[in-house]
Design a protein around this motif. Structure first.
Motif, PDB file in Angstrom:
ATOM      1  N   LEU A  77       0.821  -1.205   0.000  1.00  9.03           N
ATOM      2  CA  LEU A  77       0.000   0.000   0.000  1.00  9.03           C
ATOM      3  C   LEU A  77       0.857   1.258   0.000  1.00  9.03           C
ATOM      4  CD1 LEU A  77      -2.704   1.428   0.153  1.00  9.03           C
ATOM      5  CD2 LEU A  77      -2.734   1.022   2.626  1.00  9.03           C
ATOM      6  N   ARG A  78       1.959   1.222   0.740  1.00  8.07           N
ATOM      7  CA  ARG A  78       2.836   2.400   0.848  1.00  8.07           C
ATOM      8  C   ARG A  78       3.316   2.862  -0.517  1.00  8.07           C
ATOM      9  NH1 ARG A  78       6.150   0.465   4.438  1.00  8.07           N
ATOM     10  NH2 ARG A  78       4.969   1.422   6.130  1.00  8.07           N
ATOM     11  N   TRP A  79       3.588   1.916  -1.427  1.00 11.95           N
ATOM     12  CA  TRP A  79       4.104   2.293  -2.747  1.00 11.95           C
ATOM     13  C   TRP A  79       3.016   2.331  -3.817  1.00 11.95           C
ATOM     14  CZ3 TRP A  79       8.305   4.753  -2.431  1.00 11.95           C
ATOM     15  CH2 TRP A  79       9.219   4.442  -1.420  1.00 11.95           C
ATOM     16  N   GLN A  81      -0.112   3.470  -3.517  1.00 12.37           N
ATOM     17  CA  GLN A  81      -0.903   4.704  -3.513  1.00 12.37           C
ATOM     18  C   GLN A  81      -0.211   5.868  -4.229  1.00 12.37           C
ATOM     19  OE1 GLN A  81      -2.872   6.004   0.249  1.00 12.37           O
ATOM     20  NE2 GLN A  81      -4.542   5.992  -1.234  1.00 12.37           N
ATOM     21  N   PRO A  82       1.068   6.141  -3.969  1.00 11.72           N
ATOM     22  CA  PRO A  82       1.728   7.197  -4.743  1.00 11.72           C
ATOM     23  C   PRO A  82       1.757   6.906  -6.237  1.00 11.72           C
ATOM     24  CG  PRO A  82       3.005   6.680  -2.777  1.00 11.72           C
ATOM     25  CD  PRO A  82       1.935   5.638  -2.880  1.00 11.72           C
ATOM     26  N   LEU A  83       1.916   5.636  -6.603  1.00 16.21           N
ATOM     27  CA  LEU A  83       1.957   5.291  -8.021  1.00 16.21           C
ATOM     28  C   LEU A  83       0.598   5.507  -8.689  1.00 16.21           C
ATOM     29  CD1 LEU A  83       4.233   2.113  -7.843  1.00 16.21           C
ATOM     30  CD2 LEU A  83       4.808   4.333  -8.853  1.00 16.21           C
ATOM     31  N   VAL A  84      -0.486   5.255  -7.945  1.00 15.63           N
ATOM     32  CA  VAL A  84      -1.828   5.534  -8.482  1.00 15.63           C
ATOM     33  C   VAL A  84      -1.991   7.035  -8.714  1.00 15.63           C
ATOM     34  CG1 VAL A  84      -4.294   5.548  -7.904  1.00 15.63           C
ATOM     35  CG2 VAL A  84      -2.948   3.482  -7.536  1.00 15.63           C
ATOM     36  N   LEU A  85      -1.529   7.841  -7.772  1.00  9.58           N
ATOM     37  CA  LEU A  85      -1.615   9.293  -7.923  1.00  9.58           C
ATOM     38  C   LEU A  85      -0.801   9.774  -9.118  1.00  9.58           C
ATOM     39  CD1 LEU A  85      -1.397  10.308  -4.165  1.00  9.58           C
ATOM     40  CD2 LEU A  85      -3.282  10.893  -5.701  1.00  9.58           C
ATOM     41  N   LEU A  86       0.381   9.219  -9.298  1.00  7.00           N
ATOM     42  CA  LEU A  86       1.213   9.607 -10.438  1.00  7.00           C
ATOM     43  C   LEU A  86       0.600   9.148 -11.754  1.00  7.00           C
ATOM     44  CD1 LEU A  86       4.776   8.906  -8.981  1.00  7.00           C
ATOM     45  CD2 LEU A  86       3.697  11.136  -9.405  1.00  7.00           C
ATOM     46  N   ALA A  87      -0.046   7.979 -11.740  1.00  7.06           N
ATOM     47  CA  ALA A  87      -0.732   7.508 -12.947  1.00  7.06           C
ATOM     48  C   ALA A  87      -1.891   8.437 -13.302  1.00  7.06           C
ATOM     49  CB  ALA A  87      -1.244   6.078 -12.746  1.00  7.06           C
ATOM     50  N   LEU A  88      -2.609   8.922 -12.277  1.00  3.24           N
ATOM     51  CA  LEU A  88      -3.675   9.893 -12.515  1.00  3.24           C
ATOM     52  C   LEU A  88      -3.116  11.152 -13.175  1.00  3.24           C
ATOM     53  CD1 LEU A  88      -6.653  10.876 -12.002  1.00  3.24           C
ATOM     54  CD2 LEU A  88      -5.767  11.883  -9.882  1.00  3.24           C
ATOM     55  N   VAL A 171      -0.034  16.960  -5.725  1.00  6.01           N
ATOM     56  CA  VAL A 171       1.002  17.671  -4.959  1.00  6.01           C
ATOM     57  C   VAL A 171       0.681  17.654  -3.468  1.00  6.01           C
ATOM     58  CG1 VAL A 171       1.975  19.961  -4.517  1.00  6.01           C
ATOM     59  CG2 VAL A 171       1.764  19.133  -6.864  1.00  6.01           C
ATOM     60  N   VAL A 172      -0.582  17.802  -3.114  1.00  8.74           N
ATOM     61  CA  VAL A 172      -0.971  17.823  -1.703  1.00  8.74           C
ATOM     62  C   VAL A 172      -1.046  16.421  -1.109  1.00  8.74           C
ATOM     63  CG1 VAL A 172      -2.847  18.400  -0.106  1.00  8.74           C
ATOM     64  CG2 VAL A 172      -2.198  20.017  -1.901  1.00  8.74           C
ATOM     65  N   LEU A 173      -1.696  15.491  -1.827  1.00  6.12           N
ATOM     66  CA  LEU A 173      -2.009  14.187  -1.254  1.00  6.12           C
ATOM     67  C   LEU A 173      -0.841  13.214  -1.262  1.00  6.12           C
ATOM     68  CD1 LEU A 173      -5.604  13.621  -2.676  1.00  6.12           C
ATOM     69  CD2 LEU A 173      -4.954  14.396  -0.390  1.00  6.12           C
ATOM     70  N   LEU A 174       0.036  13.290  -2.272  1.00  5.92           N
ATOM     71  CA  LEU A 174       1.109  12.299  -2.365  1.00  5.92           C
ATOM     72  C   LEU A 174       2.057  12.350  -1.161  1.00  5.92           C
ATOM     73  CD1 LEU A 174       2.931  11.228  -5.600  1.00  5.92           C
ATOM     74  CD2 LEU A 174       4.166  11.416  -3.457  1.00  5.92           C
ATOM     75  N   PRO A 175       2.615  13.505  -0.790  1.00  4.13           N
ATOM     76  CA  PRO A 175       3.501  13.511   0.390  1.00  4.13           C
ATOM     77  C   PRO A 175       2.764  13.165   1.678  1.00  4.13           C
ATOM     78  CG  PRO A 175       3.129  15.754  -0.403  1.00  4.13           C
ATOM     79  CD  PRO A 175       2.580  14.828  -1.436  1.00  4.13           C
ATOM     80  N   LEU A 176       1.491  13.579   1.797  1.00  7.19           N
ATOM     81  CA  LEU A 176       0.735  13.238   3.000  1.00  7.19           C
ATOM     82  C   LEU A 176       0.490  11.731   3.092  1.00  7.19           C
ATOM     83  CD1 LEU A 176      -1.907  16.131   3.132  1.00  7.19           C
ATOM     84  CD2 LEU A 176       0.139  15.842   4.559  1.00  7.19           C
ATOM     85  N   ALA A 177       0.236  11.115   1.935  1.00  9.22           N
ATOM     86  CA  ALA A 177       0.033   9.662   1.927  1.00  9.22           C
ATOM     87  C   ALA A 177       1.310   8.931   2.324  1.00  9.22           C
ATOM     88  CB  ALA A 177      -0.433   9.214   0.543  1.00  9.22           C
ATOM     89  N   LEU A 178       2.444   9.393   1.829  1.00 13.91           N
ATOM     90  CA  LEU A 178       3.712   8.776   2.208  1.00 13.91           C
ATOM     91  C   LEU A 178       3.983   8.952   3.698  1.00 13.91           C
ATOM     92  CD1 LEU A 178       5.994   9.764  -0.809  1.00 13.91           C
ATOM     93  CD2 LEU A 178       5.308   7.444  -0.147  1.00 13.91           C
ATOM     94  N   LEU A 179       3.655  10.121   4.221  1.00 10.78           N
ATOM     95  CA  LEU A 179       3.859  10.371   5.652  1.00 10.78           C
ATOM     96  C   LEU A 179       2.948   9.474   6.487  1.00 10.78           C
ATOM     97  CD1 LEU A 179       5.241  12.118   7.826  1.00 10.78           C
ATOM     98  CD2 LEU A 179       3.346  13.740   7.595  1.00 10.78           C
TER      99      LEU A 179
END
Length: 409
Positions: A77-79, A81-88, A171-179
Motif C-alpha cells: 500500500l505504501r508504494w 498509492q503514490p503510483l496511483v496518484l502519479l498515474a492519474l 502535490v498535496v495528497l502524495l507527500p501526505l500519503a507517504l507520511l
C-alpha cells in the motif's frame, strides 16, 4: 508507544489512505468526457479503454495475493498509492492516445494492488480492535469521492486542463500519503506469512464464493448508479440537464452517512441484520427508480440506493476476514477481484437491456441481483460478527475491549 496508541495511529493512517483513494478515483471517473475529448477517443473505442482499468486491476489483485507472501500489505500500500496518484497525473499530462492508454493501464495495475492491500489492512485492524470499524474506512473513501467529484466539477467549470485539475491534488495528497504510510499496522508477521502460505485450504474458495457473488452484485448496483443515473433521470424521467447531475451526488452523500453510522449498527444488531436491512433498502431503491413517475421520485430511489448499498461491500470484506482468520489476506485479494467483475458487468448489462427493451425494466435487473445477498446473509457470520456486543465491558465512562487484541477503545 503503547499498543493502543499504535493501533489508533494505524487506524487514522489507513482511514486517510481510503480518503485519498476516494479523491483519486473520483477525479478520474468524473472527467471521462474530458479525457475522451483531449485524446480524441471515439465512442466506439471508449468502452475498451474503460474496461481495461478493472481488468488490469483484477489481475493486479491476483498478483497481490502472492506478493503479500513475501512483503507486508503495508509495504504494498505504501508504494501503490503514490503510483496511483502519479498515474492519474499521467492521464492528464499526455498528448497522444498511447500516452493515455499507458497511463490508464498503470492506473489499473496499481489500483488493484492498492484496493487489495488497503482492505487487507482494514480487516486485520478490525480483528485487532475486536469491533466493527470497516464501515468507517469506507466512509472515508466516500468523503474523498465527494471532495474529488467537487474538485472535478470546479475544474470543468473553470475550463481547466486535466493536468491543471489533477496537479494540486497530487502535490498535496502524495507527500501526505507517504507520511501517513509510516503508521500503517500489519497483523503479526509470523501469522500473516503462515496464513499466506497455507492459502484458503481445501474447499476454501467454495466457502468464499457466496461472498464473491455478493460483492459482484453489489458493484453491479453501484456501477448502475454511477453510469446510468444521470441519463435515466434526464431521458426517462424528463429532468433538466442540471438536475440530472444531482442523483450521483445524493447517492455519494447518503453512502457517506450510512457508512459513518453503520459500524454502530453492526455492533448493536450484528452484521447479518445490517446487511439484510441494507439489501432490502437497496432493492426498494431500485424498485422506486424503475417505477418513478418523475425526477423527484427517481431522486428518492437513488437516495435509498445509497443508504442500502453502502453497508454491503465493507461488510463483505469483513466477513471474508472472519471466515478465514488465518488467511485473511488471501481471502481479501480473491474477493477484491469480484469488485471489478461487478464493475465490468454492471454498465453494459443495464445499457444493453435498456437499449433492447426499456431502461425502466433494466433497473429491475440489478434489483434482483442485489436481492441475491439475502440468500447468502448467513455467510456474514451470525456469531462473532458484532465486534463489541458481548466483547466489551464498561469501566467508568470508558468501554474497554476484552475480545481479540484486548485494546482500549
Amino acid at each position: 508507544m503503547t499498543a493502543d496508541a499504535r493501533l489508533s495511529r494505524g487506524r487514522g493512517a489507513l482511514g486517510f489512505s481510503f480518503f485519498v483513494q476516494g479523491v483519486t478515483f473520483a477525479l478520474l471517473v468524473t472527467r471521462i468526457p474530458a479525457i475522451q475529448d483531449r485524446y480524441g477517443i471515439s465512442d466506439a473505442l471508449l468502452p475498451a479503454f474503460l474496461a481495461a482499468v478493472p481488468i488490469l486491476a483484477g489481475l493486479s489483485s491476483v498478483a497481490t495475493e502472492h506478493l503479500v507472501k513475501r512483503v507486508a500489505p503495508s509495504t504494498v500500500l505504501r508504494w501503490a498509492q503514490p503510483l496511483v496518484l502519479l498515474a492519474l497525473l499521467g492521464v492528464g499530462a499526455g498528448t497522444e492516445m498511447w500516452h493515455v492508454a499507458l497511463a490508464l493501464g498503470a492506473f489499473g495495475l496499481f489500483v488493484g494492488a492498492l484496493d487489495a492491500s488497503m482492505n487487507m489492512l482494514g480487516v486485520s485492524l478490525q480483528g485487532a480492535y475486536g469491533r466493527s470499524i470497516m464501515l468507517g474506512f469506507h466512509a472515508s473513501y466516500s468523503l474523498g469521492g465527494i471532495l474529488g467529484a467537487s474538485a472535478a466539477w470546479a475544474g470543468a467549470h473553470w475550463h481547466l486542463s486535466l493536468f491543471t485539475s489533477y496537479l494540486p491534488a497530487v502535490v498535496v495528497l502524495l507527500p501526505l500519503a507517504l507520511l501517513a504510510s509510516r503508521s500503517y499496522v500489519d497483523q503479526d508477521a509470523g501469522a500473516a506469512k503462515a496464513g499466506a502460505q497455507k492459502g484458503l485450504g481445501p474447499g476454501g474458495f467454495k466457502l468464499l464464493l457466496p461472498l464473491c457473488l455478493v460483492m459482484a452484485c453489489a458493484y453491479i448496483g453501484d456501477s448502475t448508479v454511477s453510469n446510468w443515473s444521470a441519463k435515466y433521470l434526464q431521458d426517462v424521467l424528463g429532468s433538466s440537464e442540471q438536475l440530472a447531475t444531482v442523483p450521483y451526488n445524493v447517492y455519494m452523500v447518503t453512502t457517506l452517512i450510512g457508512r459513518a453510522v453503520g459500524d454502530q449498527g453492526v455492533r448493536r444488531f450484528g452484521a447479518v441484520a445490517v446487511v439484510r436491512i441494507g439489501t432490502v433498502v437497496a432493492a426498494l431503491g431500485f424498485a422506486v427508480v424503475a417505477g418513478a413517475p418523475g425526477p423527484w421520485a427517481g431522486m428518492l430511489g437513488f437516495t435509498l440506493l445509497g443508504i442500502g448499498l453502502c453497508v454491503i461491500v465493507p461488510q463483505t470484506f469483513a466477513a471474508a476476514g472472519r471466515l478465514f482468520p488465518g488467511s485473511s489476506d488471501t481471502a481479501i485479494a480473491r474477493l477484491n477481484i469480484f469488485n471489478y467483475v461487478g464493475f465490468l458487468i454492471g454498465a453494459p448489462l443495464v445499457g444493453g437491456i435498456g437499449d433492447a427493451w426499456s431502461y425502466r425494466g433494466a433497473m429491475l435487473v440489478p434489483m434482483v441481483l442485489v436481492l441475491v445477498t439475502l440468500f447468502y446473509a448467513r455467510s456474514f457470520g451470525a456469531q462473532g460478527a458484532r465486534y463489541g456486543v458481548g466483547h466489551e465491558r464498561r469501566v467508568g465512562d470508558r468501554a474497554v475491549d476484552v475480545g481479540r487484541g484486548g485494546n482500549e477503545v
